[in-house]
Design an enzyme around this catalytic site. Structure first.
Site, PDB file in Angstrom:
ATOM      1  N   HIS A   1       0.263  -0.037 -10.281  1.00  0.00           N
ATOM      2  CA  HIS A   1      -0.579  -0.935  -9.476  1.00  0.00           C
ATOM      3  C   HIS A   1      -1.057  -2.130 -10.311  1.00  0.00           C
ATOM      4  O   HIS A   1      -2.251  -2.410 -10.447  1.00  0.00           O
ATOM      5  CB  HIS A   1      -1.787  -0.179  -8.910  1.00  0.00           C
ATOM      6  CG  HIS A   1      -2.300  -0.794  -7.643  1.00  0.00           C
ATOM      7  ND1 HIS A   1      -2.780  -0.052  -6.592  1.00  0.00           N
ATOM      8  CD2 HIS A   1      -2.426  -2.095  -7.254  1.00  0.00           C
ATOM      9  CE1 HIS A   1      -3.173  -0.864  -5.616  1.00  0.00           C
ATOM     10  NE2 HIS A   1      -2.964  -2.102  -5.999  1.00  0.00           N
TER      11      HIS A   1
ATOM     12  N   GLU B   1      -3.736   7.270  -5.947  1.00  0.00           N
ATOM     13  CA  GLU B   1      -3.744   6.595  -7.247  1.00  0.00           C
ATOM     14  C   GLU B   1      -4.975   6.994  -8.047  1.00  0.00           C
ATOM     15  O   GLU B   1      -6.075   7.061  -7.471  1.00  0.00           O
ATOM     16  CB  GLU B   1      -3.686   5.081  -7.036  1.00  0.00           C
ATOM     17  CG  GLU B   1      -2.397   4.657  -6.355  1.00  0.00           C
ATOM     18  CD  GLU B   1      -2.348   3.190  -5.974  1.00  0.00           C
ATOM     19  OE1 GLU B   1      -1.278   2.692  -5.591  1.00  0.00           O
ATOM     20  OE2 GLU B   1      -3.419   2.518  -6.045  1.00  0.00           O
TER      21      GLU B   1
ATOM     22  N   ARG C   1       0.848  -1.188   0.000  1.00  0.00           N
ATOM     23  CA  ARG C   1       0.000   0.000   0.000  1.00  0.00           C
ATOM     24  C   ARG C   1       0.885   1.240   0.000  1.00  0.00           C
ATOM     25  O   ARG C   1       1.891   1.311   0.713  1.00  0.00           O
ATOM     26  CB  ARG C   1      -0.911   0.019   1.232  1.00  0.00           C
ATOM     27  CG  ARG C   1      -2.015  -1.034   1.223  1.00  0.00           C
ATOM     28  CD  ARG C   1      -3.065  -0.719   0.165  1.00  0.00           C
ATOM     29  NE  ARG C   1      -4.168  -1.681   0.158  1.00  0.00           N
ATOM     30  CZ  ARG C   1      -4.223  -2.766  -0.594  1.00  0.00           C
ATOM     31  NH1 ARG C   1      -3.203  -3.055  -1.404  1.00  0.00           N
ATOM     32  NH2 ARG C   1      -5.273  -3.562  -0.557  1.00  0.00           N
TER      33      ARG C   1
END
Length: 318
Positions: free
Chosen positions: A284, A265, A236
């Site tokens: 990601h 993000e 994270r």
């Protein structure tokens, strides 16, 4: 039974099928949604399936027919869990679906840092090798991992999978975590965080984002790390104080960082890591392999079927 998928385009951009969900009821799939239109799109549906759309107390109250929230993810911080519990809405996640993929991506970032494959391939196509007289060419430092130490912060299933690969590469593995297990102890030596930071050539983050782990990589802890260490984060973004990491990279305090996650993000143009030296960032995607996403959809189906049979599994708001 009405079923609404709010942001199906994330897990299934078109290479998988939602057909299996249609056997449970009337299915509506939206490619993307947000907190502002979620309630209207859920409407009178009893089941909502989602990945990253926040579901607030207000959204749940606006959808009195809602009985089940199925997450296309392991994390569930986007859901007001307490409100769901009070309103009698079951929330189920999917743990463990991406363990191997995330471990693979973690090591991929590490190998890219150490071997600079992308950089040197680009140099070859740019003619740099052709212009040299020698049979071998490199223009960045290369790093051999065998004999070095990997420290894993958070030694659950993903941390252990990463540790297994590291050991296959000849690395020693240190770990810190809240609950040492026999499986973990067979792979790594559990040590306090400060010892792990001081002794590790590479530090990998695989812990959840909790109040006690938020910004665990900050200036103070970076200064406790080995000079020239490498940081990896596929967990994270909030685990890292990004300005402190950028400063450490730019000063040479750390050799490099490999990241698949950032604090906000998609990444913002003012993120200091975009201008940091030797910082490798992927968008990601550690979880995004076809096989991993296919497994995810199958497990979400299993969760929904178990709920409809009156025996819900992977419930996060008991």
């Amino acid at each position: 039974m009405d079923i609404v998928v709010l942001d199906g385009g994330i897990a299934n951009p078109g290479d998988l099928s939602w057909a299996e969900f249609e056997k449970f009821g009337n299915l509506t799939v939206y490619e993307d949604s947000n907190r502002h239109n979620a309630a209207a799109r859920i409407g009178a549906a009893q089941v909502v399936i989602l990945n990253k759309v926040p579901i607030t107390r207000e959204t749940m109250q606006a959808c009195p027919g809602l009985k089940y929230i199925g997450l296309l993810s392991t994390g569930y911080n986007i859901i007001d869990i307490q409100a769901a519990k009070e309103l009698g809405i079951i929330v189920c996640n999917v743990p463990g679906y991406s363990t191997d993929a995330v471990a693979q991506h973690t090591i991929a970032l590490l190998l890219e840092i150490c071997n600079q494959v992308g950089h040197h391939s680009a140099e070859v196509f740019d003619g740099q090798w052709s212009e040299t007289e020698g049979w071998s060419f490199w223009n960045t430092p290369l790093i051999e991992l065998s004999g070095k130490t990997l420290g894993v912060i958070g030694f659950g299933s993903i941390g252990q999978a990463t540790g297994k690969i590291a050991k296959a590469l000849g690395m020693q593995v240190l770990a810190t975590g809240s609950r040492p297990t026999p499986q973990g102890q067979a792979l790594a030596q559990y040590v306090p965080l400060q010892q792990l930071l001081a002794q590790s050539d590479v530090v990998a983050l695989h812990c959840p984002l909790l109040p006690q782990t938020e910004n665990i990589i900050n200036k103070e802890n970076i200064n406790k790390m080995k000079q020239g260490a490498i940081l990896l984060n596929t967990a994270r973004g909030g685990l890292v104080q990004e300005q402190d990491l950028a400063d450490a990279l730019n000063s040479g305090r750390l050799t490099a960082a490999g990241l698949d996650v950032v604090s906000r993000e998609p990444i913002r143009s003012d993120n200091p890591l975009l201008h940091a030296k030797n910082c490798f960032i992927t968008p990601h995607i550690a979880w995004a392999a076809y096989e991993t996403r296919a497994r995810l959809l199958a497990l979400v189906q299993d969760n929904l079927q178990a709920f409809l049979q009156g025996k819900p599994t992977n419930v996060v708001n008991l």
